[in-house]
Design a protein around this motif. Structure first.
Motif, PDB file in Angstrom:
ATOM      1  N   ASP A 165       0.833  -1.202   0.000  1.00 53.53           N
ATOM      2  CA  ASP A 165       0.000   0.000   0.000  1.00 53.53           C
ATOM      3  C   ASP A 165       0.870   1.256   0.000  1.00 53.53           C
ATOM      4  O   ASP A 165       0.573   2.233  -0.689  1.00 53.53           O
ATOM      5  CB  ASP A 165      -0.934   0.005   1.208  1.00 53.53           C
ATOM      6  CG  ASP A 165      -2.097  -0.960   1.057  1.00 53.53           C
ATOM      7  OD1 ASP A 165      -2.411  -1.331  -0.092  1.00 53.53           O
ATOM      8  OD2 ASP A 165      -2.694  -1.343   2.074  1.00 53.53           O
ATOM      9  N   LEU A 166       1.945   1.220   0.785  1.00 55.43           N
ATOM     10  CA  LEU A 166       2.862   2.363   0.785  1.00 55.43           C
ATOM     11  C   LEU A 166       3.543   2.499  -0.564  1.00 55.43           C
ATOM     12  O   LEU A 166       3.667   3.617  -1.098  1.00 55.43           O
ATOM     13  CB  LEU A 166       3.900   2.198   1.896  1.00 55.43           C
ATOM     14  CG  LEU A 166       4.947   3.317   2.010  1.00 55.43           C
ATOM     15  CD1 LEU A 166       4.286   4.682   2.189  1.00 55.43           C
ATOM     16  CD2 LEU A 166       5.910   3.021   3.153  1.00 55.43           C
ATOM     17  N   ALA A 167       3.982   1.376  -1.141  1.00 51.11           N
ATOM     18  CA  ALA A 167       4.603   1.422  -2.466  1.00 51.11           C
ATOM     19  C   ALA A 167       3.623   1.964  -3.509  1.00 51.11           C
ATOM     20  O   ALA A 167       4.006   2.727  -4.405  1.00 51.11           O
ATOM     21  CB  ALA A 167       5.096   0.037  -2.863  1.00 51.11           C
ATOM     22  N   ARG A 168       2.351   1.577  -3.397  1.00 46.62           N
ATOM     23  CA  ARG A 168       1.341   2.074  -4.335  1.00 46.62           C
ATOM     24  C   ARG A 168       1.157   3.581  -4.195  1.00 46.62           C
ATOM     25  O   ARG A 168       1.071   4.309  -5.201  1.00 46.62           O
ATOM     26  CB  ARG A 168       0.007   1.355  -4.097  1.00 46.62           C
ATOM     27  CG  ARG A 168      -1.164   1.922  -4.890  1.00 46.62           C
ATOM     28  CD  ARG A 168      -2.458   1.205  -4.541  1.00 46.62           C
ATOM     29  NE  ARG A 168      -2.709   1.170  -3.111  1.00 46.62           N
ATOM     30  CZ  ARG A 168      -3.206   2.197  -2.417  1.00 46.62           C
ATOM     31  NH1 ARG A 168      -3.480   3.357  -3.028  1.00 46.62           N
ATOM     32  NH2 ARG A 168      -3.437   2.076  -1.117  1.00 46.62           N
ATOM     33  N   ILE A 169       1.093   4.068  -2.962  1.00 52.08           N
ATOM     34  CA  ILE A 169       0.950   5.509  -2.738  1.00 52.08           C
ATOM     35  C   ILE A 169       2.136   6.259  -3.338  1.00 52.08           C
ATOM     36  O   ILE A 169       1.969   7.300  -3.994  1.00 52.08           O
ATOM     37  CB  ILE A 169       0.816   5.801  -1.231  1.00 52.08           C
ATOM     38  CG1 ILE A 169      -0.526   5.293  -0.713  1.00 52.08           C
ATOM     39  CG2 ILE A 169       0.972   7.291  -0.941  1.00 52.08           C
ATOM     40  CD1 ILE A 169      -0.661   5.314   0.796  1.00 52.08           C
ATOM     41  N   LEU A 170       3.330   5.738  -3.128  1.00 51.76           N
ATOM     42  CA  LEU A 170       4.527   6.391  -3.675  1.00 51.76           C
ATOM     43  C   LEU A 170       4.523   6.358  -5.197  1.00 51.76           C
ATOM     44  O   LEU A 170       4.897   7.341  -5.853  1.00 51.76           O
ATOM     45  CB  LEU A 170       5.778   5.703  -3.131  1.00 51.76           C
ATOM     46  CG  LEU A 170       6.012   5.857  -1.622  1.00 51.76           C
ATOM     47  CD1 LEU A 170       7.129   4.938  -1.149  1.00 51.76           C
ATOM     48  CD2 LEU A 170       6.333   7.307  -1.274  1.00 51.76           C
TER      49      LEU A 170
END
Length: 409
Positions: A108-113
């Motif tokens: 999820d963090l990678a997707r946001i970035l």
């Protein structure tokens, strides 16, 4: 500014964060990623200390909080599922403890970035670097499938098993410090309501069987949870490309154990996101060679069990980009400055990870398990500075500089 074209290997956490700041400072970053698209599934990570300030400066904190796993803390249970000790996130403050206040699935963090950077950064998914040749004027890079290209700088942000580190710095065994255990993670179906609590069941060592722990981590959305297995063991020979063989190792290691383990093991064969690897630290005397630098786990993985890796990646990416901007793209100035500002943080994180006590999850004897349980029971009654076991201090090691942003930005 010279050396503006920067190739970053890895679209996890460190790579896109670096790309964000490089673009902000006037560079032209390109990210190459072996996976065909941003990954799905994945385990939870924590954003602690100074890394929270990096997220604030990127204006992604609100989105991170919206994607929060819902974790309220960690509870240790016995064979019947009765809670032995409960450790809430409030007990440890925003950046301490086994589960931080700001917890999010890694993907999820990678997707946001990725979503934050995709309009400004070129992403090459489904490809990987196969050859690197550096000279005084740039870096010539060959890819597995795409055409060869020339860049001004190269950054390896491609994880513990970094291809860039192997190609430029040498064999991976020169940089991996074995921490004596294995970790396996995968998504399982669940009908239980864990109410935001990560549940951990520990089995002490016995003749012929090492200490081990199985855990269930709730994730956003109903019907799914993340299973985790922690196993103390000498290195075992296995084929890194044979996923079924790795699954059999996990099943055999936990066969006959109680609690929810039989059902968790039954789900392993259909898990689409199975992960199994030796727990290691990455230790390197230097993080740069010529025009190439290492970032995140490729440079200084503390341990996937440490809870500090994501914070190291976020802070390291900000500092590396800022130092390149300050040095007008000169790697001979920027890389040593980046290392000088990050080395203390990394040293503390490594020391913390090694001293955090894998005996808590993989005790050798029943007496060790009993002592651990007694310690956990008294933690809620101790001062927070003791309870956090130094994690908050480690996570706040670095004070961020305010790097100048070009007026055109």
């Amino acid at each position: 500014m010279r050396n503006r074209r920067v190739l970053i290997s890895g679209a996890g956490i460190a790579g896109p964060t670096l790309a964000f700041w490089l673009h902000r400072f006037g560079f032209q970053p390109t990210v190459v990623e072996r996976a065909p698209a941003p990954r799905s599934g994945g385990y939870a990570v924590d954003i602690r200390g100074t890394a929270r300030e990096v997220a604030d400066r990127m204006d992604i904190t609100a989105r991170v909080r919206k994607a929060h796993t819902g974790a309220r803390g960690m509870a240790f249970v016995d064979r019947e599922g009765k809670r032995i000790a409960t450790l809430s996130t409030e007990l440890f403050g925003d950046s301490g403890g086994p589960v931080a206040e700001l917890a999010i699935r890694r993907t999820d963090l990678a997707r946001i970035l990725y979503e934050t950077t995709r309009d400004d950064v070129d992403y090459l998914f489904g490809d990987s670097i196969t050859e690197v040749a550096q000279d005084d004027d740039g870096v010539h890079v060959k890819f597995d499938s795409g055409p060869a290209q020339r860049f001004d700088l190269l950054i390896g942000a491609d994880g513990v098993r970094s291809t860039v580190r192997r190609l430029v710095f040498g064999p991976e065994q020169n940089y991996l410090r074995d921490l004596g255990c294995y970790l396996s993670l995968f998504t399982i179906p669940t009908t239980g309501n864990h109410d935001g609590w990560q549940l951990m069941y520990t089995i002490p060592g016995s003749p012929g069987r090492p200490g081990r722990t199985a855990g269930i981590y709730p994730t956003l959305g109903s019907g799914k949870a993340l299973a985790g297995f922690f196993l103390r063991s000498a290195p075992m020979p296995y084929d890194r490309d044979d996923i079924d063989e790795q699954k059999r190792i996990v099943v055999q290691s936990f066969a006959g154990d109680g609690w929810k383990i039989p059902g968790m093991l039954a789900a392993i064969w259909d898990a689409p996101d199975f992960f199994f690897d030796r727990v290691v630290q990455v230790e390197a005397d230097t993080w740069s060679s010529g025009r190439t630098a290492l970032l995140g786990d490729a440079a200084y993985c503390a341990s996937p069990m440490s809870g500090i890796g994501t914070s190291l990646a976020l802070v390291g990416a900000y500092i590396l980009a800022g130092e390149l901007a300050t040095a007008a793209g000169d790697p001979q100035r920027a890389y040593p400055a980046y290392e000088q500002k990050m080395r203390g943080f990394v040293t503390k994180a490594h020391r913390f990870a090694r001293g955090s006590g894998d005996g808590d999850l993989m005790p050798d004897t029943r007496s060790q398990l009993w002592l651990r349980n007694q310690t956990l029971r008294v933690l809620p009654y101790l001062p927070q500075r003791i309870v956090s076991r130094g994690m908050t201090e480690v996570a706040n090691t670095v004070e961020l500089d305010d790097y100048p942003v070009p007026a055109s930005r």
